[in-house]
Design a protein around this motif. Sequence first.
Motif, mmCIF file in Angstrom:
data_model
loop_
_atom_site.group_PDB
_atom_site.id
_atom_site.type_symbol
_atom_site.label_atom_id
_atom_site.label_comp_id
_atom_site.label_asym_id
_atom_site.label_seq_id
_atom_site.Cartn_x
_atom_site.Cartn_y
_atom_site.Cartn_z
ATOM 1 N N LEU A 37 0.826 -1.202 0.000
ATOM 2 C CA LEU A 37 0.000 0.000 0.000
ATOM 3 C C LEU A 37 0.865 1.258 0.000
ATOM 4 C CD1 LEU A 37 -2.823 1.328 0.263
ATOM 5 C CD2 LEU A 37 -2.514 1.199 2.730
ATOM 6 N N VAL A 38 1.888 1.283 0.854
ATOM 7 C CA VAL A 38 2.744 2.458 0.953
ATOM 8 C C VAL A 38 3.578 2.631 -0.317
ATOM 9 C CG1 VAL A 38 4.732 3.434 2.165
ATOM 10 C CG2 VAL A 38 2.828 2.503 3.458
ATOM 11 N N ASN A 39 4.253 1.558 -0.758
ATOM 12 C CA ASN A 39 5.176 1.664 -1.891
ATOM 13 C C ASN A 39 4.472 1.789 -3.236
ATOM 14 O OD1 ASN A 39 7.391 1.480 -0.181
ATOM 15 N ND2 ASN A 39 7.428 -0.744 -0.309
ATOM 16 N N ASP A 40 3.329 1.119 -3.414
ATOM 17 C CA ASP A 40 2.686 1.071 -4.719
ATOM 18 C C ASP A 40 1.542 2.069 -4.890
ATOM 19 O OD1 ASP A 40 4.417 -1.025 -5.234
ATOM 20 O OD2 ASP A 40 2.969 -2.542 -4.598
ATOM 21 N N VAL A 41 0.984 2.562 -3.783
ATOM 22 C CA VAL A 41 -0.155 3.468 -3.898
ATOM 23 C C VAL A 41 0.158 4.854 -3.325
ATOM 24 C CG1 VAL A 41 -2.568 3.828 -3.237
ATOM 25 C CG2 VAL A 41 -1.773 1.532 -3.809
ATOM 26 N N ILE A 42 0.544 4.898 -2.050
ATOM 27 C CA ILE A 42 0.679 6.200 -1.375
ATOM 28 C C ILE A 42 1.930 6.957 -1.825
ATOM 29 C CG2 ILE A 42 0.934 7.322 0.868
ATOM 30 C CD1 ILE A 42 -0.848 5.115 2.015
ATOM 31 N N PRO A 44 3.793 6.782 -4.701
ATOM 32 C CA PRO A 44 3.668 7.384 -6.030
ATOM 33 C C PRO A 44 2.681 8.554 -6.061
ATOM 34 C CG PRO A 44 3.603 5.010 -6.219
ATOM 35 C CD PRO A 44 3.542 5.340 -4.765
ATOM 36 N N PHE A 45 1.614 8.444 -5.260
ATOM 37 C CA PHE A 45 0.643 9.532 -5.182
ATOM 38 C C PHE A 45 1.304 10.789 -4.625
ATOM 39 C CE2 PHE A 45 -2.958 11.752 -3.168
ATOM 40 C CZ PHE A 45 -3.776 11.902 -4.280
ATOM 41 N N LEU A 46 2.125 10.630 -3.583
ATOM 42 C CA LEU A 46 2.850 11.780 -3.025
ATOM 43 C C LEU A 46 3.882 12.309 -4.014
ATOM 44 C CD1 LEU A 46 3.406 10.686 0.683
ATOM 45 C CD2 LEU A 46 1.799 12.367 -0.186
ATOM 46 N N GLY A 47 4.474 11.410 -4.803
ATOM 47 C CA GLY A 47 5.446 11.830 -5.813
ATOM 48 C C GLY A 47 4.838 12.734 -6.867
ATOM 49 N N ILE A 48 3.552 12.553 -7.153
ATOM 50 C CA ILE A 48 2.862 13.407 -8.128
ATOM 51 C C ILE A 48 2.862 14.855 -7.635
ATOM 52 C CG2 ILE A 48 0.595 13.947 -9.132
ATOM 53 C CD1 ILE A 48 0.027 10.928 -9.095
ATOM 54 N N ASN A 53 12.052 12.657 -6.390
ATOM 55 C CA ASN A 53 12.331 11.361 -5.792
ATOM 56 C C ASN A 53 13.431 11.561 -4.760
ATOM 57 O OD1 ASN A 53 12.782 8.730 -5.161
ATOM 58 N ND2 ASN A 53 13.277 8.066 -7.233
ATOM 59 N N PHE A 54 13.118 11.323 -3.501
ATOM 60 C CA PHE A 54 14.094 11.518 -2.439
ATOM 61 C C PHE A 54 15.269 10.554 -2.548
ATOM 62 C CE2 PHE A 54 10.338 13.150 0.082
ATOM 63 C CZ PHE A 54 10.745 14.473 0.034
ATOM 64 N N LEU A 72 15.650 9.641 4.185
ATOM 65 C CA LEU A 72 14.410 10.421 4.251
ATOM 66 C C LEU A 72 13.227 9.600 3.729
ATOM 67 C CD1 LEU A 72 15.619 13.945 3.045
ATOM 68 C CD2 LEU A 72 15.048 13.226 5.371
ATOM 69 N N THR A 73 13.462 8.834 2.666
ATOM 70 C CA THR A 73 12.410 7.976 2.127
ATOM 71 C C THR A 73 11.997 6.915 3.147
ATOM 72 O OG1 THR A 73 13.205 8.314 -0.127
ATOM 73 C CG2 THR A 73 11.806 6.402 0.251
ATOM 74 N N ALA A 74 12.986 6.314 3.834
ATOM 75 C CA ALA A 74 12.674 5.298 4.848
ATOM 76 C C ALA A 74 11.881 5.901 5.998
ATOM 77 C CB ALA A 74 13.962 4.660 5.355
ATOM 78 N N VAL A 75 12.243 7.099 6.433
ATOM 79 C CA VAL A 75 11.515 7.774 7.512
ATOM 80 C C VAL A 75 10.089 8.096 7.065
ATOM 81 C CG1 VAL A 75 11.392 9.888 8.904
ATOM 82 C CG2 VAL A 75 13.566 8.693 8.643
ATOM 83 N N LEU A 76 9.958 8.614 5.838
ATOM 84 C CA LEU A 76 8.643 8.939 5.311
ATOM 85 C C LEU A 76 7.780 7.685 5.182
ATOM 86 C CD1 LEU A 76 6.858 11.212 4.214
ATOM 87 C CD2 LEU A 76 7.749 10.697 1.949
ATOM 88 N N ASN A 77 8.370 6.594 4.688
ATOM 89 C CA ASN A 77 7.638 5.322 4.580
ATOM 90 C C ASN A 77 7.192 4.831 5.951
ATOM 91 O OD1 ASN A 77 7.808 5.225 1.831
ATOM 92 N ND2 ASN A 77 9.477 3.763 1.775
#
Length: 138
Positions: A37-42, A44-48, A53-54, A72-77
């Motif tokens: 859910l985080v990697n495939d949906v949320i 990419p949605f935030l990337g828009i 790309n951090f 930063l990506t790991a913390v955000l995830n």
Amino acid sequence: MKKIFAEFKTFIMRGNVVDLAVGVIIGAAFQAIVNSLVNDVISPFLGIFGGMNFDQMSFTINGSEIYYGKFLTAVLNFLIMALVIFILVKIINKITSFGKKKEVKEVTTKKCPYCCTEIDIKAVKCPHCTSDIPAEEE
């Protein structure tokens, strides 16, 4: 040797050990769902909206590449995952408590109006200060 195996069997078959094992297995399966859910949906949605790309963010010190963007990506995830789990647990708790009745506590004590100690609801004389308790009107 048989005694050790018998004790080990008793230890393994305890309810809390089995429950813990089931919890770990369910947790691993749930982690795969939340990661997807985080990697495939949320993400990419935030990337828009974020437009960057951090993972590519880095700097170099003495020839060594420091990828702080991956951190930063790991913390955000982690934060997104914690939020998703929090929301899912709230929904599950709401669903499981949907059919349950709320318990109404029966009042079994009252306060003595003279010494303010807790006494039985049926008491007509306070056992602490020996005062007569006036009858309550309903």
